[in-house]
Design a protein around this motif. Structure first.
Motif, PDB file in Angstrom:
ATOM      1  N   GLU A 205      96.546 127.980  50.667  1.00  0.00           N
ATOM      2  CA  GLU A 205      97.848 127.311  50.740  1.00  0.00           C
ATOM      3  C   GLU A 205      98.469 127.395  52.134  1.00  0.00           C
ATOM      4  O   GLU A 205      99.123 126.452  52.591  1.00  0.00           O
ATOM      5  N   GLU A 206      98.258 128.532  52.822  1.00  0.00           N
ATOM      6  CA  GLU A 206      98.873 128.670  54.146  1.00  0.00           C
ATOM      7  C   GLU A 206      98.269 127.694  55.156  1.00  0.00           C
ATOM      8  O   GLU A 206      98.904 127.337  56.144  1.00  0.00           O
ATOM      9  N   ILE A 207      97.042 127.244  54.917  1.00  0.00           N
ATOM     10  CA  ILE A 207      96.409 126.273  55.806  1.00  0.00           C
ATOM     11  C   ILE A 207      97.037 124.890  55.624  1.00  0.00           C
ATOM     12  O   ILE A 207      97.112 124.089  56.561  1.00  0.00           O
TER      13      ILE A 207
ATOM     14  N   VAL B 288      84.831 122.082  70.714  1.00  0.00           N
ATOM     15  CA  VAL B 288      85.197 122.931  69.570  1.00  0.00           C
ATOM     16  C   VAL B 288      85.453 124.377  69.965  1.00  0.00           C
ATOM     17  O   VAL B 288      86.364 125.025  69.424  1.00  0.00           O
ATOM     18  N   PHE B 289      84.653 124.898  70.895  1.00  0.00           N
ATOM     19  CA  PHE B 289      84.818 126.302  71.272  1.00  0.00           C
ATOM     20  C   PHE B 289      86.214 126.537  71.885  1.00  0.00           C
ATOM     21  O   PHE B 289      86.833 125.643  72.421  1.00  0.00           O
ATOM     22  N   LYS B 290      86.658 127.778  71.767  1.00  0.00           N
ATOM     23  CA  LYS B 290      87.939 128.264  72.282  1.00  0.00           C
ATOM     24  C   LYS B 290      89.139 127.776  71.465  1.00  0.00           C
ATOM     25  O   LYS B 290      90.284 128.031  71.833  1.00  0.00           O
ATOM     26  N   TYR B 291      88.867 127.065  70.376  1.00  0.00           N
ATOM     27  CA  TYR B 291      89.986 126.722  69.476  1.00  0.00           C
ATOM     28  C   TYR B 291      90.295 127.950  68.624  1.00  0.00           C
ATOM     29  O   TYR B 291      89.417 128.450  67.905  1.00  0.00           O
ATOM     30  N   PRO B 292      91.513 128.492  68.664  1.00  0.00           N
ATOM     31  CA  PRO B 292      91.789 129.793  68.044  1.00  0.00           C
ATOM     32  C   PRO B 292      92.041 129.740  66.535  1.00  0.00           C
ATOM     33  O   PRO B 292      92.035 130.773  65.869  1.00  0.00           O
ATOM     34  N   GLY B 293      92.283 128.554  65.987  1.00  0.00           N
ATOM     35  CA  GLY B 293      92.614 128.455  64.565  1.00  0.00           C
ATOM     36  C   GLY B 293      91.405 128.159  63.707  1.00  0.00           C
ATOM     37  O   GLY B 293      90.280 127.995  64.187  1.00  0.00           O
TER      38      GLY B 293
ATOM     39  N   ILE C 255      77.989 113.917  51.822  1.00  0.00           N
ATOM     40  CA  ILE C 255      79.004 114.478  52.721  1.00  0.00           C
ATOM     41  C   ILE C 255      79.125 115.957  52.397  1.00  0.00           C
ATOM     42  O   ILE C 255      79.467 116.338  51.273  1.00  0.00           O
ATOM     43  N   VAL C 256      78.794 116.793  53.364  1.00  0.00           N
ATOM     44  CA  VAL C 256      78.792 118.244  53.188  1.00  0.00           C
ATOM     45  C   VAL C 256      79.463 118.882  54.395  1.00  0.00           C
ATOM     46  O   VAL C 256      79.665 118.235  55.434  1.00  0.00           O
ATOM     47  N   GLY C 257      79.795 120.157  54.277  1.00  0.00           N
ATOM     48  CA  GLY C 257      80.425 120.823  55.406  1.00  0.00           C
ATOM     49  C   GLY C 257      80.827 122.243  55.106  1.00  0.00           C
ATOM     50  O   GLY C 257      80.367 122.848  54.127  1.00  0.00           O
ATOM     51  N   ALA C 258      81.707 122.773  55.955  1.00  0.00           N
ATOM     52  CA  ALA C 258      82.115 124.173  55.832  1.00  0.00           C
ATOM     53  C   ALA C 258      83.536 124.349  56.341  1.00  0.00           C
ATOM     54  O   ALA C 258      83.985 123.641  57.255  1.00  0.00           O
ATOM     55  N   TYR C 259      84.233 125.296  55.724  1.00  0.00           N
ATOM     56  CA  TYR C 259      85.535 125.742  56.206  1.00  0.00           C
ATOM     57  C   TYR C 259      85.321 127.065  56.923  1.00  0.00           C
ATOM     58  O   TYR C 259      84.760 128.012  56.352  1.00  0.00           O
ATOM     59  N   ILE C 260      85.717 127.148  58.196  1.00  0.00           N
ATOM     60  CA  ILE C 260      85.449 128.317  59.035  1.00  0.00           C
ATOM     61  C   ILE C 260      86.779 128.920  59.479  1.00  0.00           C
ATOM     62  O   ILE C 260      87.636 128.210  60.025  1.00  0.00           O
TER      63      ILE C 260
ATOM     64  N   GLU D  25      74.135 111.443  60.292  1.00  0.00           N
ATOM     65  CA  GLU D  25      74.744 110.170  60.694  1.00  0.00           C
ATOM     66  C   GLU D  25      75.984 110.407  61.555  1.00  0.00           C
ATOM     67  O   GLU D  25      76.242 109.659  62.493  1.00  0.00           O
ATOM     68  N   ASP D  26      76.752 111.443  61.226  1.00  0.00           N
ATOM     69  CA  ASP D  26      77.937 111.768  62.023  1.00  0.00           C
ATOM     70  C   ASP D  26      78.392 113.182  61.693  1.00  0.00           C
ATOM     71  O   ASP D  26      78.149 113.681  60.589  1.00  0.00           O
ATOM     72  N   ILE D  27      79.016 113.812  62.659  1.00  0.00           N
ATOM     73  CA  ILE D  27      79.617 115.141  62.479  1.00  0.00           C
ATOM     74  C   ILE D  27      81.038 115.077  63.021  1.00  0.00           C
ATOM     75  O   ILE D  27      81.277 114.492  64.082  1.00  0.00           O
ATOM     76  N   GLU D  28      81.957 115.665  62.300  1.00  0.00           N
ATOM     77  CA  GLU D  28      83.330 115.785  62.792  1.00  0.00           C
ATOM     78  C   GLU D  28      83.813 117.208  62.554  1.00  0.00           C
ATOM     79  O   GLU D  28      83.475 117.824  61.539  1.00  0.00           O
ATOM     80  N   VAL D  29      84.587 117.719  63.525  1.00  0.00           N
ATOM     81  CA  VAL D  29      85.201 119.041  63.396  1.00  0.00           C
ATOM     82  C   VAL D  29      86.705 118.869  63.577  1.00  0.00           C
ATOM     83  O   VAL D  29      87.149 118.231  64.540  1.00  0.00           O
ATOM     84  N   PHE D  30      87.462 119.441  62.642  1.00  0.00           N
ATOM     85  CA  PHE D  30      88.916 119.329  62.670  1.00  0.00           C
ATOM     86  C   PHE D  30      89.562 120.695  62.860  1.00  0.00           C
ATOM     87  O   PHE D  30      89.145 121.681  62.236  1.00  0.00           O
ATOM     88  N   GLY D  31      90.552 120.748  63.719  1.00  0.00           N
ATOM     89  CA  GLY D  31      91.344 121.956  63.868  1.00  0.00           C
ATOM     90  C   GLY D  31      92.461 121.951  62.836  1.00  0.00           C
ATOM     91  O   GLY D  31      93.223 120.993  62.743  1.00  0.00           O
ATOM     92  N   LEU D  32      92.553 123.014  62.050  1.00  0.00           N
ATOM     93  CA  LEU D  32      93.538 123.081  60.971  1.00  0.00           C
ATOM     94  C   LEU D  32      94.762 123.897  61.355  1.00  0.00           C
ATOM     95  O   LEU D  32      95.636 124.135  60.514  1.00  0.00           O
ATOM     96  N   GLY D  33      94.821 124.333  62.612  1.00  0.00           N
ATOM     97  CA  GLY D  33      95.974 125.099  63.069  1.00  0.00           C
ATOM     98  C   GLY D  33      97.103 124.177  63.512  1.00  0.00           C
ATOM     99  O   GLY D  33      97.098 122.975  63.243  1.00  0.00           O
ATOM    100  N   ASN D  34      98.054 124.749  64.232  1.00  0.00           N
ATOM    101  CA  ASN D  34      99.193 123.956  64.690  1.00  0.00           C
ATOM    102  C   ASN D  34      98.960 123.440  66.108  1.00  0.00           C
ATOM    103  O   ASN D  34      97.904 123.662  66.711  1.00  0.00           O
ATOM    104  N   GLU D  35      99.961 122.770  66.656  1.00  0.00           N
ATOM    105  CA  GLU D  35      99.835 122.174  67.981  1.00  0.00           C
ATOM    106  C   GLU D  35      99.640 123.233  69.067  1.00  0.00           C
ATOM    107  O   GLU D  35      98.966 122.986  70.077  1.00  0.00           O
ATOM    108  N   LYS D  36     100.207 124.408  68.868  1.00  0.00           N
ATOM    109  CA  LYS D  36     100.043 125.474  69.852  1.00  0.00           C
ATOM    110  C   LYS D  36      98.583 125.912  69.965  1.00  0.00           C
ATOM    111  O   LYS D  36      98.134 126.308  71.047  1.00  0.00           O
ATOM    112  N   ASP D  37      97.844 125.854  68.864  1.00  0.00           N
ATOM    113  CA  ASP D  37      96.420 126.204  68.904  1.00  0.00           C
ATOM    114  C   ASP D  37      95.656 125.223  69.787  1.00  0.00           C
ATOM    115  O   ASP D  37      94.752 125.606  70.536  1.00  0.00           O
ATOM    116  N   ARG D  38      96.022 123.966  69.713  1.00  0.00           N
ATOM    117  CA  ARG D  38      95.381 122.951  70.557  1.00  0.00           C
ATOM    118  C   ARG D  38      95.719 123.197  72.027  1.00  0.00           C
ATOM    119  O   ARG D  38      94.864 123.063  72.912  1.00  0.00           O
ATOM    120  N   GLU D  39      96.953 123.566  72.304  1.00  0.00           N
ATOM    121  CA  GLU D  39      97.368 123.851  73.669  1.00  0.00           C
ATOM    122  C   GLU D  39      96.655 125.080  74.214  1.00  0.00           C
ATOM    123  O   GLU D  39      96.240 125.104  75.380  1.00  0.00           O
TER     124      GLU D  39
END
Length: 562
Positions: free
Chosen positions: A323-325, A351-356, A387-392, A501-515
């Motif tokens: 829920e917190e995510i 993808v690397f260095k993303y803290p969230g 369609i398969v994947g992982a939550y990390i 066919e394709d891979i996508e990685v999403f950051g689930l943190g906030n905008e500060k994590d992207r910064e």
């Protein structure tokens, strides 16, 4: 439980302390604003019958819900739940009742979780019971005789807390409301057998309609074309995975409360929240056109951009994520193999260095290859899109060792909805913590099992080209790290080789994590440039000024060294 307001009055922990229906006071649990809102809605929807009896009829109830016609069957179920829970805490004996104002606000209090405690999930249990258990005819008749001389509490429209005595008015039968299709055997969850078949049960067709509603709620406020056929197909697959349907039996297929709870606890502990949010928003808010049907905190997040995650898939993932995510309502796409390139170097630079926490999703063209099943070789080959994947939970990293936490999980979104969660022993210790492996020489692996020869097999793995991999399940692995949440699938062998066919990685943190990620990469580039500038020499021992200018160490425009 989805509500955004706090209650000024302490809630009772159990119905056991309430001796009769008349002793229950739903107004105690409601704020004045809620009570006024509920009274306003009731006055707009009510019908008046003989003896001035007032109640909400199904037609008006459904009209107020404003559901698409494809989702209306779930609206009918919600009305049934309100009618049944309106007699709380005497539901088992009194059964469904007309929706007088008192019954209406009683059901509202129960459904949205105002009676829940940390240890007792009253709302979910009673909601399931409301759709699965009715009193036997002889019990209902007995309760009717006992109550014939007793008045029912109904609130006057202009009063908040006072109660007045009115006659019972019409029965549900006289109102044309028929619940005969729900007349299943009564049961108590305590009577459940080990295989989960005891206790109260719900018709599979009704559970499918509820899942259609939940899926629709996830994308109701999204700017997209609703594919109701896909919603219904996915809902049917989910119900079939809870318990495969027995087509050889003449009885209507049902699912027990125990089986449903076992599925829900693994797939989505907070599955009921969107339904509660819908009830709160519908009956205590003034909804404007095109406004979200859910409270802000319960709305499903949206990817910033994606070629893989449709609103349907995002909704399924939102059921399973912590829920917190879900507080972050927009997921930032960090990497797209189709746009950024299929290579581990390109993957790392995005993808690397993303803290969230991150979401790793793949669309693949899979082939089921020959595999030994029960001593026999399966020679059937079949292409299918998956369609398969992982939550990390941890930042991505190179390592010769396994990493990750027991909050990680693997998932399949298509063609089935499945979750592979870590196996935690009774003592709270991880069965096998070989969750994630990332190395340039190997590629990426999720969910390793350790055999007697110490050779690792992964549930999901990618070669270091990121263009091909394996998705498999061993029926009885020696030391599994993850296992399927679908019981019927847990001990089945399957083996797919796939082309990515394709891979996508999403950051689930906030905008500060992207910064923070951007700053980390900027710092590393500056450090690399500084080290390169210091160490590079020409044959005559002089610094190569051209390289230093490229590294930003010499500024020709200002004609001075930094």
């Amino acid at each position: 439980m989805g509500q955004s307001h706090t209650k000024p009055i302490e809630r009772k922990s159990s119905s056991a302390s309430i001796s009769s229906r008349h002793a229950f006071r739903p107004r105690k649990y409601l704020t004045r604003v809620e009570l006024v809102s509920l009274q306003y809605v009731f006055n707009n929807l009510k019908s008046t019958f003989k003896d001035n009896f007032e109640c909400i009829e199904p037609k008006q109830f459904l009209k107020h819900l404003q559901l698409p016609s494809q989702v209306e069957p779930a609206g009918v179920l919600l009305f049934k739940a309100f009618s049944y829970l309106g007699s709380y805490p005497s539901c088992a004996t009194a059964g469904p009742v007309p929706l007088s104002f008192e019954a209406f606000i009683t059901a509202f209090v129960v459904i949205i979780g105002y009676l829940d405690t940390e240890t007792d999930n009253v709302s979910e249990n009673l909601f399931f019971q409301s759709l699965s258990v009715l009193p036997a005819p002889e019990d209902a008749a007995k309760a009717q005789v006992e109550d014939d001389d007793e008045p029912v509490m109904v609130a006057k429209p202009d009063e908040d807390h006072e109660e007045t005595l009115l006659s019972r008015g019409l029965s549900l039968a006289e109102l044309g409301v028929d619940f005969s299709d729900m007349d299943l055997d009564k049961g108590d969850d305590t009577a459940a057998t080990e295989d989960g078949e005891g206790g109260s049960k719900i018709l599979c067709r009704d559970l499918i309609e509820l899942f259609v509603l939940l899926i629709w709620l996830g994308e109701a406020d999204k700017d997209c074309q609703h594919d109701f056929d896909s919603m219904h197909n996915m809902a049917a697959k989910i119900v079939n995975n809870i318990k495969p349907l027995d087509t050889s039996s003449d009885d209507l297929p049902c699912i027990s409360h125990v089986s449903f709870c076992q599925w829900k606890n693994t797939f989505s502990p907070h599955l009921f929240k969107p339904l509660q949010s819908l009830v709160i928003k519908t009956f205590t808010y003034h909804l404007k056109e095109n406004q979200s049907r859910l409270l802000p905190q319960d709305q499903v997040p949206t990817p910033s951009e994606s070629e893989i995650l449709s609103p349907l898939y995002t909704t399924l993932l939102s059921w399973s994520l912590p829920e917190e995510i879900l507080i972050t309502k927009q997921w930032s796409r960090l990497y797209s193999a189709d746009q950024n390139g299929f290579s581990m170097n390109r993957f790392e630079s995005h993808v690397f260095k993303y803290p969230g926490p991150t979401l790793f999703v793949m669309r693949v063209d899979a082939i089921s290859t020959p595999y030994i099943i029960g001593g026999k070789k399966n020679t059937m080959e079949q292409h299918q899109s998956m369609i398969v994947g992982a939550y990390i939970t941890q930042p991505w990293k190179h390592s010769k060792h396994f990493w990750g936490t027991n909050q990680c999980f693997l998932f399949e979104l298509d063609p089935s909805f499945d979750i592979f969660r870590p196996i935690i022993n009774r003592g709270g210790v991880d069965n096998n913590d070989h969750y994630i492996y990332y190395h340039h020489d190997f590629g990426i692996g999720f969910g390793a099992t350790t055999g007697s020869n110490q050779k690792h097999e992964f549930i999901l793995s990618l070669k270091n080209t990121l263009q091909e991999g394996i998705y498999q399940n061993e029926a009885y692995p020696s030391q599994p790290s993850f296992q399927s949440a679908i019981k019927s699938r847990r001990h089945q062998d399957f083996y797919y080789q796939f082309d990515t066919e394709d891979i996508e990685v999403f950051g689930l943190g906030n905008e500060k994590d992207r910064e923070r990620q951007a700053k980390e990469w900027q710092f590393e580039k500056q450090e690399a440039a500084r080290r390169a500038g210091v160490n590079i020499r020409q044959s005559d021992g002089q610094l190569d000024k051209e390289l230093l200018k490229m590294a930003g160490i010499i500024d020709e425009d200002r004609r001075q060294d930094r």
